[in-house]
Scaffold this motif. Sequence first.
Motif, short mmCIF file in Angstrom:
data_model
loop_
_atom_site.label_atom_id
_atom_site.label_comp_id
_atom_site.label_asym_id
_atom_site.label_seq_id
_atom_site.Cartn_x
_atom_site.Cartn_y
_atom_site.Cartn_z
N VAL A 367 0.80 -1.15 0.19
CA VAL A 367 0.17 0.04 -0.01
C VAL A 367 0.93 1.30 0.17
CG1 VAL A 367 -1.70 1.31 1.33
CG2 VAL A 367 -1.89 -1.28 1.30
N PHE A 368 0.89 2.01 -1.03
CA PHE A 368 1.82 2.89 -1.28
C PHE A 368 1.47 4.21 -0.59
CE2 PHE A 368 2.51 0.23 -4.70
CZ PHE A 368 3.79 0.11 -4.74
N GLN A 369 2.35 5.39 -0.33
CA GLN A 369 2.03 6.29 0.38
C GLN A 369 1.23 7.47 -0.17
OE1 GLN A 369 5.74 8.59 1.55
NE2 GLN A 369 4.60 10.16 2.68
N ASP A 370 1.00 7.43 -1.43
CA ASP A 370 0.21 8.66 -2.28
C ASP A 370 -0.80 7.61 -2.75
OD1 ASP A 370 -1.07 10.16 -3.44
OD2 ASP A 370 0.74 11.29 -4.23
N PRO A 371 -1.89 7.51 -2.29
CA PRO A 371 -2.84 6.57 -3.10
C PRO A 371 -3.33 6.99 -4.65
CG PRO A 371 -3.90 7.63 -1.25
CD PRO A 371 -2.62 8.13 -1.11
N PHE A 372 -3.53 8.35 -4.49
CA PHE A 372 -3.96 8.95 -5.94
C PHE A 372 -2.76 8.70 -6.97
CE2 PHE A 372 -4.99 12.46 -8.81
CZ PHE A 372 -6.27 12.12 -9.15
N ALA A 373 -1.38 8.89 -6.57
CA ALA A 373 -0.62 8.78 -7.52
C ALA A 373 -0.26 6.88 -7.84
CB ALA A 373 0.79 9.09 -7.09
N ILE A 384 -9.08 -1.49 -11.28
CA ILE A 384 -8.00 -1.42 -10.57
C ILE A 384 -8.03 -2.30 -9.42
CG2 ILE A 384 -6.66 0.21 -8.71
CD1 ILE A 384 -7.93 2.84 -10.62
N ILE A 385 -8.85 -2.65 -8.75
CA ILE A 385 -8.85 -3.76 -7.79
C ILE A 385 -8.70 -5.29 -8.19
CG2 ILE A 385 -10.16 -4.86 -5.86
CD1 ILE A 385 -11.49 -2.02 -5.38
N PRO A 423 -10.72 7.20 -9.81
CA PRO A 423 -9.80 7.76 -8.49
C PRO A 423 -10.23 8.93 -8.03
CG PRO A 423 -8.73 6.63 -9.88
CD PRO A 423 -9.93 6.63 -10.78
N HIS A 424 -10.28 10.19 -8.80
CA HIS A 424 -10.56 11.50 -8.56
C HIS A 424 -11.87 11.83 -7.94
CE1 HIS A 424 -12.59 11.54 -12.64
NE2 HIS A 424 -13.22 12.69 -12.15
N GLU A 425 -12.89 10.67 -8.06
CA GLU A 425 -13.89 10.96 -7.40
C GLU A 425 -14.05 10.67 -6.04
OE1 GLU A 425 -17.39 9.82 -10.09
OE2 GLU A 425 -15.93 8.97 -11.46
N ARG A 433 -8.46 3.56 1.12
CA ARG A 433 -9.29 2.26 1.34
C ARG A 433 -9.28 1.29 0.32
NH1 ARG A 433 -13.35 2.29 5.64
NH2 ARG A 433 -12.96 4.12 6.91
N ILE A 434 -9.38 1.99 -1.26
CA ILE A 434 -9.22 1.32 -2.54
C ILE A 434 -8.02 0.61 -2.53
CG2 ILE A 434 -9.37 1.71 -5.01
CD1 ILE A 434 -11.25 4.08 -4.43
N CYS A 435 -6.72 1.35 -2.29
CA CYS A 435 -5.67 0.76 -2.16
C CYS A 435 -5.27 -0.39 -1.62
CB CYS A 435 -4.43 1.93 -1.99
SG CYS A 435 -4.25 3.02 -3.20
N ILE A 436 -5.98 -0.24 -0.14
CA ILE A 436 -6.04 -1.47 0.69
C ILE A 436 -6.82 -2.82 0.04
CG2 ILE A 436 -6.71 -2.49 2.95
CD1 ILE A 436 -5.95 0.48 3.96
#
Length: 535
Positions: A367-373, A384-385, A423-425, A433-436
């Motif tokens: 799980v990366f630090q910046d979820p948007f990037a 994505i998931i 993602p931008h929404e 949470r999405i990245c998790i």
Amino acid sequence: MLKSPILTVEHLRVAFKQGQPVVDDISFAVYPGETFALVGESGSGKSITALSVLRLLPDTAHISAAAITVQGEDLLALAELQLCKIRGRRVAYIFQDPMSALNPVMTIGQQIAEAISLHFALSAQALAQRVLELLQQVEIPNPQQRLKDFPHQLSGGQRQRVMIAMALAGQPDLLIADEPTTSLDVTIQAQILALLKQIQQQTGMALWLISHDLALVSSIADRVAVMQQGKIVETGWAEHFFRQPQHPYTQKLLAALPSISHVKTPSEAVNTPLLQVKDFCCYYPIRKGLFQRVVDHVKAVDGVSFELAAGKTLALVGESGCGKTTLGKSLLNLLPHNSGEVFMDGIALHELSGEALRQQRAAMQMVFQDPFAAMNPRMLIGDIIAEGITALYPEVSATERASRVRHLLQQVGLPEEAALRYPHEFSGGQRQRICIARALAVKPRLIVCDEPTSALDVSVQAQIISLLKTLQREQGVSYLFITHDLAVVAEIADAVAVMYKGKIIEQGDAKQVLTQPQQAYTQKLLAAVPVLRVG
């Protein structure tokens, strides 16, 4: 008795494109020499309020107010040219992200000089001297040598100091600091706060602090106002505010604060090691000269060894640049390493490559630090998931993948229809949470969490920590939790390893390291953690 206010805001409303107001009928004042804190979660309207006061919002914003005055002068009645004489001179602004606020193609010396020249007519020699004085005032090391550096050549803390120097260039009466310490290490955070207080005492300026960190606010503020959904729901003197908060929302924010006092008592059970790391090294060459010969190496990770038990959390802590993220990525073979051994359930990962390594990917996720990037902005959340499932388990049907995605979204507290959005929404907490969910999609046994809560509000942070603990309890997943926030460590970690300059200098169970640290560096980190001050 308070003096006449520097800034008065009466019945301020801000809306975009005739929509619902994002700032809804708020009033407050800031007085000479005081620190006024405006707190609340992301999206509550804090930054919009500050930007609207200086009329820095885009044309799509509609601003209305009974009055916005600076020392009696109505800012709403001024033309843009007149406003430019107030911005930076009487009211200065420290923006939240210094890297995006600084000009990447100008040296820091040029940028500070520009800020001075806008308000003062100085000779070239006097201007150069003033730039140097400002860098010295904000305690940039070797200021004469750093004048010609560009923003990308400075650390996060140094860039924030340059922003403060630019804000101070106009000798303002009021300084607006918008989340000036977000994502900074606790030691650098403490330095920035001490610096702001010191400058405030020297110059007598007022400080308007915008933050979601209530522990930090309690250590610096004189008065506090809490924003929720565009409204100010509570105000008061700091000493009374933190002792007896009145509004349920304020009470909720305070209850969500992580604390070192919440550290786990070590379990008597001995778990089998899932991950074993021995003498792990990542070196990067330093090249110089015409032929770019290697003259030395940066030892990002230098002989690190540790173990992570199955179903447990090991927190890897330390300041930025100590090698935490490099270590986490290198363990998963996302970055190359020079030497050392890594065993996952007895399998030597350091000896694997190609297809054999790909087969192990399902057991290890990040799980990366910046979820948007970390997400493709052109892909739907569902895709994505599902991407990891498609890559590692091609035999799974489309129907099964869709069902799995819906279940994962439910697990992380998001609605099923989120799969059809981009993602931008989503907010920062929702994106995390999405990245998790993406990491969990391939049913890993180990997840490396790289600063997953560093820029989140305390309430969202508490939700993410609770989610990770629930998933660990239900699925037995292990976490290597990379962070600089020791209060968060206390909430989630079973064991702690402290990193300094590429080495692990102290490790043990969380309670022992956080309550009885042996190393001076660990003691320094703990001493810098903001603590909620009551009274």
